[in-house]
Design a protein around this motif. Structure first.
Motif, PDB file in Angstrom:
ATOM      1  N   THR A  67       0.850  -1.192   0.000  1.00  0.00           N
ATOM      2  CA  THR A  67       0.000   0.000   0.000  1.00  0.00           C
ATOM      3  C   THR A  67       0.879   1.233   0.000  1.00  0.00           C
ATOM      4  O   THR A  67       2.024   1.188   0.440  1.00  0.00           O
ATOM      5  CB  THR A  67      -0.917   0.058   1.239  1.00  0.00           C
ATOM      6  N   GLY A  68       0.321   2.313  -0.475  1.00  0.00           N
ATOM      7  CA  GLY A  68       1.002   3.594  -0.367  1.00  0.00           C
ATOM      8  C   GLY A  68       0.638   4.253   0.952  1.00  0.00           C
ATOM      9  O   GLY A  68      -0.156   3.736   1.734  1.00  0.00           O
ATOM     10  N   LYS A  69       1.208   5.390   1.166  1.00  0.00           N
ATOM     11  CA  LYS A  69       0.951   6.167   2.375  1.00  0.00           C
ATOM     12  C   LYS A  69      -0.440   6.807   2.286  1.00  0.00           C
ATOM     13  O   LYS A  69      -0.831   7.296   1.222  1.00  0.00           O
ATOM     14  CB  LYS A  69       2.029   7.251   2.460  1.00  0.00           C
ATOM     15  N   PRO A  70      -1.219   6.794   3.383  1.00  0.00           N
ATOM     16  CA  PRO A  70      -2.522   7.475   3.344  1.00  0.00           C
ATOM     17  C   PRO A  70      -2.361   8.942   2.944  1.00  0.00           C
ATOM     18  O   PRO A  70      -1.424   9.619   3.381  1.00  0.00           O
ATOM     19  CB  PRO A  70      -3.030   7.356   4.778  1.00  0.00           C
ATOM     20  N   GLN A  71      -3.268   9.404   2.098  1.00  0.00           N
ATOM     21  CA  GLN A  71      -3.237  10.775   1.590  1.00  0.00           C
ATOM     22  C   GLN A  71      -4.538  11.488   1.940  1.00  0.00           C
ATOM     23  O   GLN A  71      -5.612  10.885   1.857  1.00  0.00           O
ATOM     24  CB  GLN A  71      -3.071  10.773   0.064  1.00  0.00           C
ATOM     25  N   PRO A  72      -4.462  12.766   2.309  1.00  0.00           N
ATOM     26  CA  PRO A  72      -5.700  13.517   2.524  1.00  0.00           C
ATOM     27  C   PRO A  72      -6.430  13.722   1.198  1.00  0.00           C
ATOM     28  O   PRO A  72      -5.810  13.745   0.134  1.00  0.00           O
ATOM     29  CB  PRO A  72      -5.224  14.850   3.105  1.00  0.00           C
ATOM     30  N   VAL A  73      -7.739  13.851   1.270  1.00  0.00           N
ATOM     31  CA  VAL A  73      -8.542  14.134   0.088  1.00  0.00           C
ATOM     32  C   VAL A  73      -8.848  15.626   0.116  1.00  0.00           C
ATOM     33  O   VAL A  73      -9.505  16.104   1.049  1.00  0.00           O
ATOM     34  CB  VAL A  73      -9.848  13.308   0.082  1.00  0.00           C
ATOM     35  N   PRO A  74      -8.338  16.406  -0.853  1.00  0.00           N
ATOM     36  CA  PRO A  74      -8.542  17.850  -0.834  1.00  0.00           C
ATOM     37  C   PRO A  74     -10.014  18.229  -0.696  1.00  0.00           C
ATOM     38  O   PRO A  74     -10.878  17.688  -1.377  1.00  0.00           O
ATOM     39  CB  PRO A  74      -7.974  18.314  -2.184  1.00  0.00           C
ATOM     40  N   GLY A  75     -10.281  19.135   0.236  1.00  0.00           N
ATOM     41  CA  GLY A  75     -11.641  19.612   0.461  1.00  0.00           C
ATOM     42  C   GLY A  75     -12.485  18.704   1.337  1.00  0.00           C
ATOM     43  O   GLY A  75     -13.651  18.995   1.592  1.00  0.00           O
ATOM     44  N   HIS A  76     -11.902  17.590   1.805  1.00  0.00           N
ATOM     45  CA  HIS A  76     -12.649  16.632   2.635  1.00  0.00           C
ATOM     46  C   HIS A  76     -11.761  16.211   3.808  1.00  0.00           C
ATOM     47  O   HIS A  76     -11.080  15.186   3.736  1.00  0.00           O
ATOM     48  CB  HIS A  76     -13.066  15.405   1.833  1.00  0.00           C
ATOM     49  N   GLU A  77     -11.800  16.966   4.884  1.00  0.00           N
ATOM     50  CA  GLU A  77     -10.908  16.687   6.010  1.00  0.00           C
ATOM     51  C   GLU A  77     -11.238  15.376   6.724  1.00  0.00           C
ATOM     52  O   GLU A  77     -10.449  14.871   7.508  1.00  0.00           O
ATOM     53  CB  GLU A  77     -10.900  17.829   7.009  1.00  0.00           C
ATOM     54  N   ASP A  78     -12.397  14.792   6.417  1.00  0.00           N
ATOM     55  CA  ASP A  78     -12.813  13.541   7.049  1.00  0.00           C
ATOM     56  C   ASP A  78     -12.523  12.314   6.174  1.00  0.00           C
ATOM     57  O   ASP A  78     -12.964  11.219   6.480  1.00  0.00           O
ATOM     58  CB  ASP A  78     -14.298  13.583   7.403  1.00  0.00           C
ATOM     59  N   GLU A  79     -11.762  12.493   5.084  1.00  0.00           N
ATOM     60  CA  GLU A  79     -11.464  11.387   4.169  1.00  0.00           C
ATOM     61  C   GLU A  79      -9.969  11.225   3.955  1.00  0.00           C
ATOM     62  O   GLU A  79      -9.208  12.186   4.015  1.00  0.00           O
ATOM     63  CB  GLU A  79     -12.107  11.620   2.802  1.00  0.00           C
ATOM     64  N   MET A  80      -9.584   9.981   3.670  1.00  0.00           N
ATOM     65  CA  MET A  80      -8.217   9.707   3.224  1.00  0.00           C
ATOM     66  C   MET A  80      -8.271   8.630   2.156  1.00  0.00           C
ATOM     67  O   MET A  80      -9.175   7.793   2.141  1.00  0.00           O
ATOM     68  CB  MET A  80      -7.313   9.306   4.388  1.00  0.00           C
ATOM     69  N   SER A  81      -7.333   8.696   1.244  1.00  0.00           N
ATOM     70  CA  SER A  81      -7.216   7.676   0.207  1.00  0.00           C
ATOM     71  C   SER A  81      -5.886   6.954   0.401  1.00  0.00           C
ATOM     72  O   SER A  81      -4.913   7.534   0.891  1.00  0.00           O
ATOM     73  CB  SER A  81      -7.303   8.295  -1.189  1.00  0.00           C
ATOM     74  N   VAL A  82      -5.886   5.686   0.025  1.00  0.00           N
ATOM     75  CA  VAL A  82      -4.690   4.861   0.184  1.00  0.00           C
ATOM     76  C   VAL A  82      -4.501   4.049  -1.086  1.00  0.00           C
ATOM     77  O   VAL A  82      -5.345   3.211  -1.427  1.00  0.00           O
ATOM     78  CB  VAL A  82      -4.841   3.894   1.388  1.00  0.00           C
ATOM     79  N   PRO A  83      -3.399   4.285  -1.824  1.00  0.00           N
ATOM     80  CA  PRO A  83      -3.138   3.468  -3.008  1.00  0.00           C
ATOM     81  C   PRO A  83      -2.850   2.022  -2.603  1.00  0.00           C
ATOM     82  O   PRO A  83      -2.183   1.776  -1.601  1.00  0.00           O
ATOM     83  CB  PRO A  83      -1.895   4.105  -3.639  1.00  0.00           C
ATOM     84  N   VAL A  84      -3.380   1.067  -3.372  1.00  0.00           N
ATOM     85  CA  VAL A  84      -3.144  -0.357  -3.099  1.00  0.00           C
ATOM     86  C   VAL A  84      -2.753  -1.060  -4.391  1.00  0.00           C
ATOM     87  O   VAL A  84      -3.139  -0.644  -5.481  1.00  0.00           O
ATOM     88  CB  VAL A  84      -4.376  -1.048  -2.470  1.00  0.00           C
ATOM     89  N   HIS A  85      -1.983  -2.117  -4.232  1.00  0.00           N
ATOM     90  CA  HIS A  85      -1.550  -2.925  -5.375  1.00  0.00           C
ATOM     91  C   HIS A  85      -2.069  -4.337  -5.175  1.00  0.00           C
ATOM     92  O   HIS A  85      -1.400  -5.177  -4.585  1.00  0.00           O
ATOM     93  CB  HIS A  85      -0.028  -2.898  -5.502  1.00  0.00           C
ATOM     94  N   ILE A  86      -3.278  -4.588  -5.676  1.00  0.00           N
ATOM     95  CA  ILE A  86      -3.936  -5.881  -5.530  1.00  0.00           C
ATOM     96  C   ILE A  86      -4.063  -6.508  -6.912  1.00  0.00           C
ATOM     97  O   ILE A  86      -4.525  -5.862  -7.846  1.00  0.00           O
ATOM     98  CB  ILE A  86      -5.334  -5.704  -4.896  1.00  0.00           C
ATOM     99  N   ALA A  87      -3.655  -7.771  -7.020  1.00  0.00           N
ATOM    100  CA  ALA A  87      -3.715  -8.426  -8.330  1.00  0.00           C
ATOM    101  C   ALA A  87      -4.625  -9.656  -8.347  1.00  0.00           C
ATOM    102  O   ALA A  87      -5.206  -9.967  -9.379  1.00  0.00           O
ATOM    103  CB  ALA A  87      -2.306  -8.835  -8.755  1.00  0.00           C
ATOM    104  N   ALA A  88      -4.732 -10.358  -7.230  1.00  0.00           N
ATOM    105  CA  ALA A  88      -5.443 -11.642  -7.222  1.00  0.00           C
ATOM    106  C   ALA A  88      -6.835 -11.526  -6.608  1.00  0.00           C
ATOM    107  O   ALA A  88      -7.073 -10.680  -5.746  1.00  0.00           O
ATOM    108  CB  ALA A  88      -4.618 -12.656  -6.435  1.00  0.00           C
ATOM    109  N   PRO A  89      -7.746 -12.387  -7.050  1.00  0.00           N
ATOM    110  CA  PRO A  89      -9.064 -12.426  -6.408  1.00  0.00           C
ATOM    111  C   PRO A  89      -8.949 -13.006  -4.996  1.00  0.00           C
ATOM    112  O   PRO A  89      -7.960 -13.644  -4.652  1.00  0.00           O
ATOM    113  CB  PRO A  89      -9.884 -13.344  -7.311  1.00  0.00           C
ATOM    114  N   GLY A  90      -9.979 -12.770  -4.184  1.00  0.00           N
ATOM    115  CA  GLY A  90     -10.012 -13.304  -2.831  1.00  0.00           C
ATOM    116  C   GLY A  90     -10.488 -12.265  -1.835  1.00  0.00           C
ATOM    117  O   GLY A  90     -10.867 -11.148  -2.202  1.00  0.00           O
ATOM    118  N   LYS A  91     -10.443 -12.640  -0.564  1.00  0.00           N
ATOM    119  CA  LYS A  91     -10.903 -11.768   0.513  1.00  0.00           C
ATOM    120  C   LYS A  91      -9.717 -10.984   1.078  1.00  0.00           C
ATOM    121  O   LYS A  91      -8.691 -11.567   1.418  1.00  0.00           O
ATOM    122  CB  LYS A  91     -11.555 -12.600   1.616  1.00  0.00           C
ATOM    123  N   TYR A  92      -9.901  -9.660   1.199  1.00  0.00           N
ATOM    124  CA  TYR A  92      -8.868  -8.764   1.706  1.00  0.00           C
ATOM    125  C   TYR A  92      -9.359  -8.095   2.989  1.00  0.00           C
ATOM    126  O   TYR A  92     -10.521  -7.695   3.081  1.00  0.00           O
ATOM    127  CB  TYR A  92      -8.516  -7.704   0.656  1.00  0.00           C
TER     128      TYR A  92
END
Length: 116
Positions: free
Chosen positions: A67-92
């Protein structure tokens, strides 16, 4: 006066004990999605101190997903986005730790599934 006391008790101000709890996630909590997400979007019940928040993702085989580092979402102080690198099916499983703007710490986890 005796009748007034119960009314005053109800109207008395109650201190707010705010904490940043997960309100919404994309992919959603318990969701089954057809394609792997490129990022997680987490929305909380109050503003976050994103540099002090953490998110980890565990794959179906129990290994940690990159995963990448959590990032703030501009204009939404109550949100964060996190880049992920998922390739396979299944439960995460997503495990999060949040620090709200009022310095309260919370944590939790949820899972989503990528369909084969």
């Amino acid at each position: 006066m005796k009748r007034l006391l119960p009314l005053l008790a109800v109207l008395a101000p109650v201190p707010a004990f705010a904490h940043a709890f997960l309100k919404h996630a994309e992919p959603g909590v318990g969701a089954v999605v057809a394609t792997p997400p490129a990022q997680l979007l987490l929305t909380y019940t109050e503003g976050l101190e994103v540099p002090f928040c953490t998110v980890t993702v565990e794959g179906p085989d129990g290994t940690q997903v990159q995963t990448g580092k959590p990032q703030p979402v501009p204009g939404h102080e109550d949100e964060m986005s996190v880049p992920v690198h998922i390739a396979a099916p299944g439960k995460y499983t997503v495990t999060w730790r949040a620090l709200s703007v009022d310095t309260h710490k919370t944590q939790g986890s949820f899972s989503f599934t990528i369909a084969p």
